[in-house]
Design an enzyme around this catalytic site. Structure first.
Site, mmCIF file in Angstrom:
data_model
loop_
_atom_site.group_PDB
_atom_site.id
_atom_site.type_symbol
_atom_site.label_atom_id
_atom_site.label_comp_id
_atom_site.label_asym_id
_atom_site.label_seq_id
_atom_site.Cartn_x
_atom_site.Cartn_y
_atom_site.Cartn_z
ATOM 1 N N SER A 202 0.793 -1.240 0.000
ATOM 2 C CA SER A 202 0.000 0.000 0.000
ATOM 3 C C SER A 202 0.822 1.285 0.000
ATOM 4 O O SER A 202 0.273 2.356 -0.259
ATOM 5 C CB SER A 202 -0.921 0.028 1.221
ATOM 6 O OG SER A 202 -2.010 -0.824 1.016
ATOM 7 N N LYS B 12 0.524 3.458 -2.992
ATOM 8 C CA LYS B 12 -0.676 4.291 -3.254
ATOM 9 C C LYS B 12 -0.345 5.785 -3.222
ATOM 10 O O LYS B 12 -0.932 6.579 -3.945
ATOM 11 C CB LYS B 12 -1.756 3.975 -2.214
ATOM 12 C CG LYS B 12 -2.294 2.550 -2.291
ATOM 13 C CD LYS B 12 -3.141 2.229 -1.061
ATOM 14 C CE LYS B 12 -3.694 0.812 -1.098
ATOM 15 N NZ LYS B 12 -4.391 0.451 0.170
ATOM 16 N N TYR C 177 -3.064 -2.235 -10.474
ATOM 17 C CA TYR C 177 -3.041 -2.031 -9.024
ATOM 18 C C TYR C 177 -2.242 -3.156 -8.337
ATOM 19 O O TYR C 177 -1.393 -2.896 -7.476
ATOM 20 C CB TYR C 177 -4.476 -1.957 -8.488
ATOM 21 C CG TYR C 177 -4.550 -2.021 -6.985
ATOM 22 C CD1 TYR C 177 -4.184 -0.925 -6.194
ATOM 23 C CD2 TYR C 177 -4.941 -3.200 -6.330
ATOM 24 C CE1 TYR C 177 -4.223 -1.004 -4.807
ATOM 25 C CE2 TYR C 177 -4.983 -3.282 -4.951
ATOM 26 C CZ TYR C 177 -4.625 -2.184 -4.194
ATOM 27 O OH TYR C 177 -4.649 -2.265 -2.826
ATOM 28 N N TYR D 142 -4.728 4.296 7.999
ATOM 29 C CA TYR D 142 -6.078 3.702 8.030
ATOM 30 C C TYR D 142 -6.817 4.042 9.318
ATOM 31 O O TYR D 142 -6.806 5.178 9.752
ATOM 32 C CB TYR D 142 -6.003 2.175 7.817
ATOM 33 C CG TYR D 142 -5.219 1.808 6.597
ATOM 34 C CD1 TYR D 142 -5.662 2.191 5.335
ATOM 35 C CD2 TYR D 142 -4.029 1.114 6.681
ATOM 36 C CE1 TYR D 142 -4.951 1.864 4.198
ATOM 37 C CE2 TYR D 142 -3.309 0.781 5.547
ATOM 38 C CZ TYR D 142 -3.774 1.167 4.320
ATOM 39 O OH TYR D 142 -3.069 0.848 3.204
ATOM 40 N N VAL E 95 1.187 -3.835 3.868
ATOM 41 C CA VAL E 95 1.057 -5.123 4.565
ATOM 42 C C VAL E 95 2.291 -6.025 4.483
ATOM 43 O O VAL E 95 2.316 -7.070 5.122
ATOM 44 C CB VAL E 95 -0.189 -5.935 4.108
ATOM 45 C CG1 VAL E 95 -1.455 -5.380 4.709
ATOM 46 C CG2 VAL E 95 -0.271 -6.063 2.620
HETATM 47 O O1 DON Z 1 -4.799 -4.698 -2.011
HETATM 48 C C1 DON Z 1 -4.273 -5.161 -1.004
HETATM 49 O O2 DON Z 1 -4.944 -5.641 -0.084
HETATM 50 C C2 DON Z 1 -2.772 -5.125 -0.880
HETATM 51 N N1 DON Z 1 -2.155 -5.207 -2.170
HETATM 52 C C3 DON Z 1 -2.294 -3.859 -0.217
HETATM 53 C C4 DON Z 1 -2.852 -3.662 1.169
HETATM 54 C C5 DON Z 1 -1.974 -2.945 2.099
HETATM 55 O O3 DON Z 1 -0.775 -2.894 1.977
HETATM 56 C C6 DON Z 1 -2.650 -2.387 3.288
HETATM 57 N N2 DON Z 1 -1.684 -1.791 4.179
HETATM 58 N N3 DON Z 1 -1.460 -1.866 5.311
#
Ligand code: DON
Length: 341
Positions: free
Chosen positions: A80, A83, A206, A258, A276
């Protein structure tokens, strides 16, 4: 492959500065290395293979001084944190007003993967949650999927400052075959006219951006580039039109962590973004870029050690935005006197 090869061979030990700031980072690393709270992410099957022991802290000042300790050259997927940078790219591609008509800037208080759109406008709430990020990615300009991917990789290269970047195909495929929530959100947003009919292309792009391989040092350079008003402090290259840096930092500040964003703003008080895989970037505007990497996550998807390290760094050096504004930040003084830092 959850985490890739080590780029250890590229490190020039003389770049790592010995100093009081470096000693503080060393102490933090020692203190939190034994903290085993949290779990590695498993909802993307490839990420479940991550080594929970990995732990790195890196900070880079705007004059290019590097302070790092631990596993700062171990590669992992950016997730993430990407982003933030794609949001900047799309602001350049489409302009502020158009982007705002498709993606809001409101914090949600919900989990990063919540299937929720703003009741009235039908926009995703912000570009940091998954729905908003997918909508943002769908706005990248290009004649087709390959051109859009190449433009996105070029953008990341400007922030990272070297051309040795690639996508972890195993993580990409793992997410592509299991990311049904993200797919569902994309279809919902298409239904409400927030993304166009190229739904699968947007979702693939994405997942590709999330699977970009970086290390903790790369992330600190990227954070330092934002701290330096869009100019990479190592290469001197303009990574982003400076007029959009404030937009990015604002959503990082209010939405980057978040449903922990409020507590983060209260305790750490700096624009940040987590992923993540266990990365966190923190921007101290006009001062320093910081990155922490540790794959053990709390229930909100933020790195446990990462949060602890940032809380202590902010408290100790007075990095909170309002300490900074009140002239209580010790790093400002230390940075202007290299011998002190
Ligand atoms: O779309 C997703 O769920 C993952 N590619 C990215 C989520 C993420 O990194 C949330 N961060 N803490």
């Amino acid at each position: 492959m959850a985490s890739g090869d080590n780029r250890e061979a590229e490190i020039n030990p003389s770049e790592v500065v010995a100093s009081p700031f470096q000693s503080f980072l060393n102490d933090l690393h020692l203190k939190y290395q034994s903290l085993r709270d949290g779990k590695v992410a498993t909802y993307i099957p490839e990420l479940a293979k991550a080594n929970p022991d990995l732990f790195g802290i890196c900070a880079i000042s705007l004059d290019g001084r590097v302070f790092e300790v631990g596993d700062c050259h171990q590669l992992f997927t950016i997730q993430s944190i990407s982003k933030v940078f794609v949001y900047g790219m799309v602001l350049e591609d489409r302009g502020r007003d158009y982007v705002l008509s498709k993606v809001g800037v409101e914090p949600t208080g919900d989990a990063f993967n919540a299937i929720v759109l703003d009741e009235r406008s039908k926009r995703p709430y912000n570009p940091m949650v998954n729905a908003g990020a997918i909508a943002t990615t769908s706005l990248i300009k290009g004649a087709g999927p390959t051109e859009r991917l190449n433009r996105m990789l070029d953008m990341f290269r400007r922030y990272i400052g070297h051309s040795d970047i690639f996508i972890d195909i195993s993580v990409f495929m793992s997410e592509r075959t299991t990311g049904h929530r993200n797919r569902a959100m994309a279809h919902l947003m298409h239904h409400f006219g927030m993304i166009d009919e190229k739904i699968d292309e947007a979702i693939d792009l994405y997942f590709q951006q999330c699977s970009l391989m970086v290390n903790c040092h790369d992330l600190a350079v990227m954070a330092a580039t934002l701290a330096n008003n869009g100019i990479n402090p190592i290469t001197g290259e303009q990574a982003l039109d400076s007029s959009y840096v404030k937009d990015i930092l604002s959503v990082m500040y209010t939405c980057g962590m978040y449903n922990f964003a409020g507590e983060w703003a209260y305790k750490v008080g700096l624009p940040a973004k987590s992923g993540v895989s266990g990365g966190i970037i923190v921007v101290v505007p006009n001062q320093i870029g910081i990155a922490v990497f540790s794959p053990l996550l709390d229930e909100r998807g933020n790195s446990v050690r990462g949060v602890k390290v940032c809380e202590e760094l902010s408290r100790h050096f007075g990095l909170h935005m309002f300490d900074l504004a009140m002239g209580r930040c010790k790093v400002v003084e230390m940075l202007s006197n290299p011998k002190k830092l």
